[in-house]
Design a protein around this motif. Structure first.
Motif, mmCIF file in Angstrom:
data_model
loop_
_atom_site.group_PDB
_atom_site.id
_atom_site.type_symbol
_atom_site.label_atom_id
_atom_site.label_comp_id
_atom_site.label_asym_id
_atom_site.label_seq_id
_atom_site.Cartn_x
_atom_site.Cartn_y
_atom_site.Cartn_z
ATOM 1 N N GLY A 190 -0.761 17.441 -7.110
ATOM 2 C CA GLY A 190 0.885 17.134 -7.246
ATOM 3 C C GLY A 190 1.065 16.830 -6.362
ATOM 4 N N ASP A 191 0.243 16.092 -4.906
ATOM 5 C CA ASP A 191 0.982 15.541 -3.861
ATOM 6 C C ASP A 191 0.329 14.038 -3.538
ATOM 7 N N LEU A 192 0.990 13.172 -3.283
ATOM 8 C CA LEU A 192 0.631 11.872 -2.858
ATOM 9 C C LEU A 192 -0.268 11.947 -1.400
ATOM 10 N N VAL A 193 -1.795 10.696 -1.915
ATOM 11 C CA VAL A 193 -2.172 10.530 -0.802
ATOM 12 C C VAL A 193 -2.137 9.336 -0.496
ATOM 13 N N VAL A 194 -1.862 8.852 0.663
ATOM 14 C CA VAL A 194 -1.912 7.069 1.166
ATOM 15 C C VAL A 194 -2.724 7.168 1.963
ATOM 16 N N THR A 195 -4.237 6.336 1.750
ATOM 17 C CA THR A 195 -4.473 6.303 3.285
ATOM 18 C C THR A 195 -4.858 4.602 3.029
ATOM 19 N N THR A 196 -4.420 4.448 4.562
ATOM 20 C CA THR A 196 -4.454 2.771 5.233
ATOM 21 C C THR A 196 -5.883 2.315 6.014
ATOM 22 N N GLN A 197 -6.803 1.972 5.623
ATOM 23 C CA GLN A 197 -7.516 1.697 6.756
ATOM 24 C C GLN A 197 -7.421 0.453 8.142
ATOM 25 N N VAL A 198 -7.351 0.732 9.587
ATOM 26 C CA VAL A 198 -7.444 0.583 10.801
ATOM 27 C C VAL A 198 -8.286 -0.375 10.431
ATOM 28 N N TYR A 199 -7.861 -1.845 11.150
ATOM 29 C CA TYR A 199 -8.624 -3.036 11.565
ATOM 30 C C TYR A 199 -8.560 -3.228 13.077
ATOM 31 N N GLY A 200 -9.042 -3.843 13.571
ATOM 32 C CA GLY A 200 -9.384 -4.039 14.736
ATOM 33 C C GLY A 200 -8.961 -6.072 15.317
ATOM 34 N N LYS A 201 -9.111 -6.282 16.212
ATOM 35 C CA LYS A 201 -8.639 -8.038 16.194
ATOM 36 C C LYS A 201 -10.412 -8.756 15.332
ATOM 37 N N LYS A 202 -11.285 -7.709 15.971
ATOM 38 C CA LYS A 202 -12.912 -8.476 15.724
ATOM 39 C C LYS A 202 -13.538 -7.889 14.180
ATOM 40 N N ASP A 203 -12.768 -6.719 13.354
ATOM 41 C CA ASP A 203 -13.279 -6.235 12.415
ATOM 42 C C ASP A 203 -13.083 -6.926 11.158
ATOM 43 N N ALA A 204 -14.268 -6.497 10.733
ATOM 44 C CA ALA A 204 -14.566 -7.398 9.331
ATOM 45 C C ALA A 204 -14.106 -6.586 8.575
ATOM 46 N N VAL A 205 -13.846 -6.656 7.187
ATOM 47 C CA VAL A 205 -13.042 -6.594 5.900
ATOM 48 C C VAL A 205 -14.038 -5.056 6.133
ATOM 49 N N ALA A 206 -15.146 -4.791 5.604
ATOM 50 C CA ALA A 206 -16.502 -4.008 4.358
ATOM 51 C C ALA A 206 -15.628 -3.359 6.513
ATOM 52 N N TYR A 207 -15.937 -3.249 7.421
ATOM 53 C CA TYR A 207 -16.335 -2.626 8.323
ATOM 54 C C TYR A 207 -14.750 -2.282 9.754
ATOM 55 N N PRO A 208 -13.811 -1.452 8.206
ATOM 56 C CA PRO A 208 -12.238 -0.923 9.312
ATOM 57 C C PRO A 208 -13.193 -0.015 10.741
ATOM 58 N N SER A 209 -12.003 -0.132 11.645
ATOM 59 C CA SER A 209 -12.064 0.770 13.121
ATOM 60 C C SER A 209 -11.682 2.036 12.195
ATOM 61 N N GLY A 210 -11.116 2.606 12.105
ATOM 62 C CA GLY A 210 -10.743 3.794 11.068
ATOM 63 C C GLY A 210 -9.250 3.327 10.544
ATOM 64 N N GLU A 211 -9.176 5.027 9.497
ATOM 65 C CA GLU A 211 -7.990 5.044 8.765
ATOM 66 C C GLU A 211 -7.260 6.002 9.309
ATOM 67 N N GLU A 212 -6.087 5.908 8.242
ATOM 68 C CA GLU A 212 -4.891 7.018 8.430
ATOM 69 C C GLU A 212 -4.450 7.601 6.855
ATOM 70 N N VAL A 213 -4.809 9.004 6.826
ATOM 71 C CA VAL A 213 -4.420 9.759 6.057
ATOM 72 C C VAL A 213 -3.543 9.990 5.855
ATOM 73 N N ILE A 214 -2.224 10.088 5.423
ATOM 74 C CA ILE A 214 -0.781 11.127 4.710
ATOM 75 C C ILE A 214 -0.967 11.241 3.288
ATOM 76 N N THR A 215 -0.245 12.174 3.408
ATOM 77 C CA THR A 215 -0.006 13.978 2.601
ATOM 78 C C THR A 215 1.069 13.419 2.287
ATOM 79 N N TYR A 216 2.355 13.238 1.044
ATOM 80 C CA TYR A 216 3.526 13.038 1.036
ATOM 81 C C TYR A 216 3.903 14.334 0.049
ATOM 82 N N HIS A 217 5.139 15.440 -0.874
ATOM 83 C CA HIS A 217 5.213 15.945 -1.624
ATOM 84 C C HIS A 217 6.293 15.261 -2.184
ATOM 85 N N TRP A 218 6.915 16.060 -2.877
ATOM 86 C CA TRP A 218 7.929 15.232 -3.153
ATOM 87 C C TRP A 218 8.762 16.808 -3.539
#
Length: 253
Positions: A190-218
Motif C-alpha cells: 500500500g506504499d510507494l517505494v522509490v529506489t534511486t541508484q547513486v553513482y560516483g564520477k567513475k562508476d559504471a552503469v552496472a556498478y553504482p556506489s549505493g542507493e537511496e530507498v524512499i518510502t511514500y505514503h498517501w
C-alpha cells in the motif's frame, strides 16, 4: 427253550439273539444273524448319509468363505463409523480483473512528463516500449492506481517514475512524478517505494556506489515521505574474475 430263543416268526427273539452273540442252532442263528446284519447296514447307511451331508455342507461353507462373492466369515462387524471423504469445491473467484491502461498514451498526453522523456520514448524493438507498469492500491481511489517506470532501451536504466490515480469517470490523474537517472518505483503493501541508484564520477552503469530507498505514503490527497534508507555498495565488487569461496557450514549455538 428253543421256541423262546429261535423261532422263525419271533421278532423280539431275534433282537435277543443278536444281543446274545448268536447262541443256538445254526439255522436260527443264521436267520438272526442275517436280520441283525441288515439292521446294522441300514443304520450305517443312515450314518453315512448324514456324514456325507455334513461333508457337503462343510465344502459349501469353505467355498463360500474363500470364494469371491459367497458368504464370508470375517468376524463381528466393526462398531466404528465409516469415514466418508467429501471433496471440497473451491468457489471460483468473483474478483474482477484489473483493467489495463495504455501507459505510453498516458505519458505522451501528460504535460507533467518532461519533453525530453516524451520525445525519447520510442519502441526498442517492434512495438515494445521500455515501460514497466504496476497496478495496486496506493491512494484509495475508485480503482487500482498505476505506477509507470520509463527506462532506456540499451541498459534498462530508469529515467522516470510516475503514479496515476484513477478518477470516477475512468480517466487518470498524475499524482507523483520523479525524473532522474536510475530511478524505479514499486508498490509495497500500500506504499510507494522509490529506489534511486547513486553513482560516483567513475562508476559504471552496472556498478553504482549505493542507493537511496524512499518510502511514500498517501495521506491528505498527496504522497508524503515516511522512510528513507541509504545503502553504500562495496566498490571492490566486480573488479575481476575470481573463484567462488568454498561453502562453510552455518554456526550453531
Amino acid at each position: 427253550m428253543r421256541g423262546l430263543t429261535g423261532s422263525g416268526d419271533g421278532g423280539g427273539a431275534s433282537d435277543d439273539a443278536v444281543t446274545d452273540g448268536g447262541s443256538g442252532d445254526k439255522s436260527g442263528s443264521g436267520g438272526r444273524a442275517g436280520g441283525g446284519r441288515g439292521r446294522r447296514l441300514t443304520g450305517w447307511a443312515a450314518s453315512s448319509t448324514a456324514l456325507a451331508g455334513l461333508a457337503v455342507f462343510g465344502l459349501f461353507a469353505v467355498s463360500c468363505s474363500t470364494g469371491g462373492t459367497g458368504t464370508r466369515d470375517e468376524g463381528p462387524a466393526g462398531t466404528q463409523p465409516v469415514v466418508r471423504i467429501t471433496p471440497t469445491v473451491t468457489a471460483p473467484s468473483r474478483a474482477r480483473p484489473t483493467p489495463r491502461v495504455d501507459a505510453v498514451a498516458l505519458l505522451k498526453a501528460d504535460t507533467k512528463v518532461s519533453e525530453r522523456v516524451r520525445t525519447d520514448l520510442k519502441p526498442c524493438t517492434g512495438d515494445e516500449y521500455p515501460v514497466d507498469t504496476s497496478y495496486g492500491k496506493l491512494t484509495g481511489g475508485p480503482g487500482a492506481d498505476v505506477v509507470v517506470n520509463v527506462m532506456t532501451c540499451g541498459d534498462s536504466v530508469g529515467v522516470g517514475t510516475y503514479v496515476y490515480r484513477p478518477r470516477a469517470d475512468g480517466t487518470y490523474e498524475n499524482v507523483f512524478t520523479t525524473e532522474q537517472p536510475a530511478v524505479y518505483g514499486t508498490i509495497d503493501r500500500g506504499d510507494l517505494v522509490v529506489t534511486t541508484q547513486v553513482y560516483g564520477k567513475k562508476d559504471a552503469v552496472a556498478y553504482p556506489s549505493g542507493e537511496e530507498v524512499i518510502t511514500y505514503h498517501w495521506a491528505n490527497t498527496r504522497f508524503s515521505e515516511t522512510d528513507r534508507v541509504h545503502n553504500d555498495f562495496n566498490r571492490a565488487v566486480g573488479a575481476g574474475d575470481g573463484d567462488f569461496p568454498e561453502p562453510t557450514e552455518p554456526t550453531k549455538n
